[in-house]
Design a protein around this motif. Structure first.
Motif, PDB file in Angstrom:
ATOM      1  N   UNK A 153     -51.587  20.596 -33.346  1.00 29.75           N
ATOM      2  CA  UNK A 153     -50.985  21.390 -32.264  1.00 29.75           C
ATOM      3  C   UNK A 153     -49.863  20.617 -31.576  1.00 29.75           C
ATOM      4  N   UNK A 154     -49.999  19.279 -31.550  1.00 32.51           N
ATOM      5  CA  UNK A 154     -48.987  18.419 -30.947  1.00 32.51           C
ATOM      6  C   UNK A 154     -48.573  17.359 -31.954  1.00 32.51           C
ATOM      7  N   UNK A 155     -47.348  16.843 -31.815  1.00 33.93           N
ATOM      8  CA  UNK A 155     -46.821  15.868 -32.760  1.00 33.93           C
ATOM      9  C   UNK A 155     -46.573  14.522 -32.076  1.00 33.93           C
ATOM     10  N   UNK A 156     -46.693  13.419 -32.822  1.00 32.48           N
ATOM     11  CA  UNK A 156     -46.404  12.103 -32.243  1.00 32.48           C
ATOM     12  C   UNK A 156     -44.919  11.986 -31.881  1.00 32.48           C
ATOM     13  N   UNK A 157     -44.642  11.259 -30.802  1.00 32.36           N
ATOM     14  CA  UNK A 157     -43.251  10.995 -30.420  1.00 32.36           C
ATOM     15  C   UNK A 157     -43.197   9.602 -29.783  1.00 32.36           C
ATOM     16  N   UNK A 158     -42.128   8.879 -30.059  1.00 32.35           N
ATOM     17  CA  UNK A 158     -41.969   7.488 -29.613  1.00 32.35           C
ATOM     18  C   UNK A 158     -40.743   7.421 -28.717  1.00 32.35           C
ATOM     19  N   UNK A 159     -40.937   7.028 -27.421  1.00 34.15           N
ATOM     20  CA  UNK A 159     -39.865   7.058 -26.435  1.00 34.15           C
ATOM     21  C   UNK A 159     -39.717   5.710 -25.738  1.00 34.15           C
ATOM     22  N   UNK A 160     -38.532   5.516 -25.101  1.00 31.48           N
ATOM     23  CA  UNK A 160     -38.375   4.335 -24.255  1.00 31.48           C
ATOM     24  C   UNK A 160     -38.485   4.745 -22.786  1.00 31.48           C
ATOM     25  N   UNK A 161     -38.249   3.794 -21.876  1.00 26.40           N
ATOM     26  CA  UNK A 161     -38.426   4.049 -20.444  1.00 26.40           C
ATOM     27  C   UNK A 161     -37.420   5.052 -19.893  1.00 26.40           C
ATOM     28  N   UNK A 162     -36.303   5.248 -20.594  1.00 21.86           N
ATOM     29  CA  UNK A 162     -35.293   6.234 -20.191  1.00 21.86           C
ATOM     30  C   UNK A 162     -35.504   7.591 -20.853  1.00 21.86           C
ATOM     31  N   UNK A 163     -36.667   7.763 -21.496  1.00 25.16           N
ATOM     32  CA  UNK A 163     -36.999   8.994 -22.212  1.00 25.16           C
ATOM     33  C   UNK A 163     -36.124   9.224 -23.441  1.00 25.16           C
ATOM     34  N   UNK A 164     -35.429   8.169 -23.895  1.00 23.17           N
ATOM     35  CA  UNK A 164     -34.700   8.267 -25.166  1.00 23.17           C
ATOM     36  C   UNK A 164     -35.731   8.277 -26.302  1.00 23.17           C
ATOM     37  N   UNK A 165     -35.531   9.148 -27.271  1.00 22.49           N
ATOM     38  CA  UNK A 165     -36.475   9.228 -28.387  1.00 22.49           C
ATOM     39  C   UNK A 165     -36.058   8.242 -29.480  1.00 22.49           C
TER      40      UNK A 165
END
Length: 235
Positions: free
Chosen positions: A91-103
């Motif tokens: 239902x949800x997918x993995x996502x990897x972000x930094x502190x500025x919400x950059x993917x």
């Protein structure tokens, strides 16, 4: 984290080939582990590994010409077509972000085209391995890190905090872990496999020629296997 890596187009091709080989074999087609390389100088720390709705968190994937949501990547991007089966039923997918919400990436599918793009001019590299098996993740990370260290880079530790316990009971890990592991091998077993008697002194000398430290212990050899030798599974 690797600082000061000396890259060129040929080395980059070798790195990408190594990455694909490991993903396809030891990583079981990215089911057990997948590798991401990022331009460290474009990242704002701390980083966050989380999840997203398939139709949110749009970004420009590596090799694409327009911004896409994770759902669109699985449908239209070549890597999404190739590895999308790994997320079937989620239902949800993995996502990897930094502190500025950059993917940084949509693991285990594809990196972003900016932070997740390493070029011949990139000097400082973050290596990230996502996976479902802790030992595999650690081994793959160390193999890639050692390869960049061989190319002039200096390795730096990254501290990871987990919301659950790791196999050793801790909730923090400092990676990469380069400590050797030990294997006990019976001298009788060595002799039976070879078909002739071999003593501890000769076994130790031969193991050192093969780049293993070793020590005699009772009627066995204690062999110290380098941490990056994921291919060494048993005696």
């Amino acid at each position: 984290m690797v600082k000061g890596a000396k890259l060129n187009d040929q080395i980059l091709k070798q790195l990408m080939q190594q990455q694909e080989k490991i993903d396809g074999t030891y990583g079981r087609g990215r089911k057990r582990s997948s590798i991401g390389l990022y331009d460290f100088d474009k990242i704002k720390w701390p980083l966050k590994y989380t999840v997203t709705n398939p139709n949110e968190s749009a970004f420009l994937p590596l090799g694409a010409e327009r911004i896409m949501t994770p759902a669109e990547i699985l449908e239209r991007h070549p890597k999404g077509n190739e590895y999308g089966r790994l997320l079937d039923g989620f239902r949800f997918y993995p996502i990897f972000k930094d502190a500025n919400e950059q993917i940084l990436s949509f693991p285990p599918i594809i990196n972003s085209n900016d932070i997740g793009k390493v070029t011949a001019t990139t000097k400082n590299i973050l290596i990230e391995v996502t996976g479902t098996d802790w030992l595999t993740v650690k081994s793959v990370l160390l193999v890639i890190a050692m390869g960049l260290a061989d190319r002039g880079g200096k390795l730096h530790e990254v501290t990871i905090e987990y919301p659950y316990k790791l196999p050793d009971g801790s909730i923090k890990a400092n990676t990469p872990e380069a400590e050797p592991r030990t294997l006990m091998i019976s001298l009788d077993e060595i002799s039976k496999v070879l078909g002739f008697e071999m003593g501890a002194t000769e076994a130790k000398e031969l193991l050192k020629k093969a780049r293993y430290d070793a020590a005699e212990e009772m009627e066995s050899m204690k062999v110290f296997v380098p941490g990056h030798r994921a291919d060494v599974m048993h005696a």
